[in-house]
Design a protein around this motif. Sequence first.
Motif: not given
Length: 215
Positions: A61-62, A76, A84
């Motif tokens: 995730d960015r 996460t 996730h």
Amino acid sequence: MQKQVSFTIQAPYFFMGELTENTRHIWVACHGHGQLARYFMKRFDFLDLQEHYLIAPQGPDRFYMDNYTRIGASWTTRENREMHIENQLNYLDSVFDTETADVDWSQVKLHLLGFSQGVSAITRWAASRKILFDSLSLWAGGFPPELTKDQWSFVKSSARTFAIIGRQDEYLTEERLEEQKKLISGVFENCEFILFEGKHEMNREVLATLVEKIS
């Protein structure tokens, strides 16, 4: 109501060095919240790349940081946590299998390291997939409380574990420190705790000392 779908995605990871017949140490190092792997791995730039090979996965995730001036990555969050985590495990599997398919593990040592949020990522993966590491280093991060001692029965008797903590870590109270010591010691009886004068950071001198201990 919520539904979910499965689909194939592409995701980057980073590396330092070259995997050859002279490689004796392979590292898998997971960065902390808000970091990017390509910058995180620069902390290891003192390694002798004739013998060491570094693999730096990146949290899937960015997000934008500092008023959209920087980009960070995360492993996460609480939202859809279990899904996730499973995606994260599958990603780490893919990176590791791609990089080490032809490695002769009788000639090479495997070192796992997590910093901050990366501690949760690397330990969940190691426990879930029964990764036969030679060293596991937990640096300034919380050990997942759901991981019990029984889940680590696969660990080699020769494997070494370390917990590295800065005495001035702004995210760690004395109470939290004692809680983490108890939790980690309950899983790894011979874990070596390394306390250094510093904050929530990957101190290069301490990292170099750690490398010397296990190389």
